[in-house]
Enzyme design. Structure first.
Site, PDB file in Angstrom:
ATOM      1  N   SER A  64       0.853  -1.191   0.000  1.00  0.00           N
ATOM      2  CA  SER A  64       0.000   0.000   0.000  1.00  0.00           C
ATOM      3  C   SER A  64       0.894   1.247   0.000  1.00  0.00           C
ATOM      4  CB  SER A  64      -0.946  -0.070   1.195  1.00  0.00           C
ATOM      5  OG  SER A  64      -1.862   0.979   1.158  1.00  0.00           O
TER       6      SER A  64
ATOM      7  N   HIS B  87      -2.774  -0.839  -3.303  1.00  0.00           N
ATOM      8  CA  HIS B  87      -3.909   0.059  -3.070  1.00  0.00           C
ATOM      9  C   HIS B  87      -3.651   1.367  -3.794  1.00  0.00           C
ATOM     10  CE1 HIS B  87      -4.546  -2.156   0.978  1.00  0.00           C
ATOM     11  NE2 HIS B  87      -5.092  -2.802  -0.025  1.00  0.00           N
TER      12      HIS B  87
ATOM     13  N   ASP C 116      -4.817  -4.836   5.532  1.00  0.00           N
ATOM     14  CA  ASP C 116      -5.192  -5.717   4.423  1.00  0.00           C
ATOM     15  C   ASP C 116      -4.020  -6.668   4.150  1.00  0.00           C
ATOM     16  OD1 ASP C 116      -6.559  -6.810   2.282  1.00  0.00           O
ATOM     17  OD2 ASP C 116      -6.086  -5.173   0.897  1.00  0.00           O
TER      18      ASP C 116
END
Lengths: 275, 205
Positions: B27, B54, B147
């Protein structure tokens, strides 16, 4: 061993749904359907697919909710603004040469794309000669589509999308805000028909000039994708247009030869002249 | 069948079955970390690498182009139902989940975001673990949320290998720390060590 059992249970569940409710999910992409059925199992408190099968067969209230898990309905007005800009700038000039037009939005969910096209066609002066069919397998979604009511907090995104799509008016011209909801103008539905239709089991129902089917085929396996694309091919008039999702293509389809790239970057295809 | 000759060096490699794919989640700080991890891989690298980063969902990402320019291996955004080619890096397109089908093709989905993210690392890792079982390496890099932790656990539960970027070396340590919390059996490695580690699993041309 455990995995084989689970695979067997899953296929039995899908067979049960088909037998009792006549919805056929056997040709859907497995990875995604397993994930969504996993969420459904959590929701219904079922340890296994077999338990879920028992619930769905013997409790009539379960299936409508389960159908919500099995069909994905996340969309936006003018989702992928660039796609609508290409429709507007490249496809509309062709469509303008026809005295009357039919458009099919296949897998329309709650109607976001139907309203997007209705607005675009009005802006381009094509509304009066166009009939838009919005079809889906989910009756609840079709009811939402008929109502044309969306959460007000989604409107800023819709507005931004519409602007980026080359919108020639203000999106606020088309809805009334009330009680946290945006209610879209009924007149947009005057030339729109929402109807139950399955790409899995139903046949072609009209000759159309544009099929827009975006982010629906990704949920199908390749065989089922081919069936759906075959329907689009048979439904499209000569030189008709097919718009797919940004990451969907005809590259792996056996119908690829029937179409030419019209705007490859945006996955807009044109049916070849010779049938 | 087992390609032990080509898996030397690592304490793990000699005795284990071959790896078929690598999945990576990152991310905040992803671009720099991915460039450092992937750029040194030689063009002869034979494993496919599936990556979820992301990104803002505005649907146009130049990440694949940027990485492709820096890497010897091919880097591109995944298409729906694409067969997985060896030695290719597939990035999840912005605003789609990337999944692996049981027949090991890639598929995409517009299902709801998971952990507010679409694509979600967990979705890729969990479906890849189903498809590849023990023949999979999962890698968690820098990031500011959790995540990927569940997905990494799914990979080790299926017998696969878990690697986490050493949290102190990560641009943002939240994602590595969250992964290590759920999946303490994961190996912690620097990006440089990871690149070397992954190469030990690449089958011969």
């Amino acid at each position: 061993m455990a995995k084989t059992t689970e695979t067997l249970e899953l296929s039995l569940l899908l067979e049960a749904i088909r037998g009792q409710y006549h919805y056929d999910f056997r040709g859907y992409s497995l990875a995604s359907i397993k994930r969504r059925l996993g969420l459904a199992r959590e929701r219904f408190g079922c340890q296994t697919y077999s338990q879920l099968q028992d619930r769905v067969l013997h409790d009539a209230t379960v299936f409508p909710e389960l159908l919500g898990f099995l069909t994905v309905q996340v969309s936006e007005l003018f989702r992928d603004p660039e796609y609508f800009r290409m429709i507007r700038e490249l496809v509309v000039p062709h469509l303008k040469t026809y005295p009357s037009l039919k458009v099919w939005v296949a897998g329309c969910g709650a109607g976001e794309e139907v309203y997007s096209l209705a607005i675009l066609f009005r802006e381009e002066g094509l509304e009066e000669r166009t009939l838009i069919y919005g079809t889906d397998i989910n009756g609840e979604a079709l009811k939402k589509a008929e109502a044309g009511i969306y959460d007000l907090d989604r409107i800023p995104l819709f507005t931004e999308n519409h602007r980026k799509s080359g919108g020639k008016s203000s999106l606020s011209d088309y809805y009334t805000a009330a009680y946290g909801a945006a209610v879209f103008d009924k007149s947009l539905r005057k030339r729109t028909v929402f109807s139950d239709h399955s790409l899995v089991s139903d046949a072609v129902f009209a000759e159309v000039h544009l099929v827009s089917c975006r982010n629906v085929l990704i949920y199908f396996d390749r065989e089922l994708q081919d069936r759906a694309i075959g329907l689009f091919k048979d439904s499209l008039s000569r030189k008709g247009f097919l718009g797919l999702g940004a990451k969907e293509s005809l590259r792996f389809s056996r119908h690829a030869d029937a179409f030419s790239d019209f705007s490859a970057g945006m996955r807009i295809y044109q049916k070849q002249g010779l049938a | 069948m087992r390609e032990e000759v080509n898996e030397p060096g690592s304490a793990l490699a000699p005795s284990r079955m071959p790896v078929e794919a690598i999945v990576v989640g990152a991310s905040t700080g992803a671009l720099e970390a991915l460039a450092e991890l992937l750029a040194p891989l030689p063009a002869s690298f034979r494993l496919p690498i599936l990556v979820v980063v992301h990104l803002s969902p505005d649907r146009k990402s130049i990440l694949a182009e940027l990485l492709d320019a820096k890497c010897n291996v091919d880097v591109r955004e995944a298409d729906d139902k694409e067969p997985i080619e060896p030695g290719t890096v597939y990035l999840a397109p912005p605003d789609y989940h990337l999944l692996v089908e049981p027949d090991k093709r890639l598929s995409l989905s517009s299902e709801e975001p998971v952990h507010y993210s679409r694509p979600s690392v967990d979705v890729l890792f969990e479906t890849a673990a189903e498809a590849f079982g023990p023949r999979l390496i999962g890698v968690i890099l820098t990031g500011a949320n959790d995540d990927g932790a569940r997905g990494l656990k799914a990979i080790t539960s299926a017998g696969g290998i878990a690697i986490v970027q050493t949290p102190e070396l990560a641009h943002v340590s939240t994602m590595p720390l969250a992964a290590l919390k759920i999946c303490p059996e994961a190996h912690t490695l620097s990006l440089e060590e990871m690149t070397a580690f992954l190469q030990e699993f690449s089958p011969p041309q």
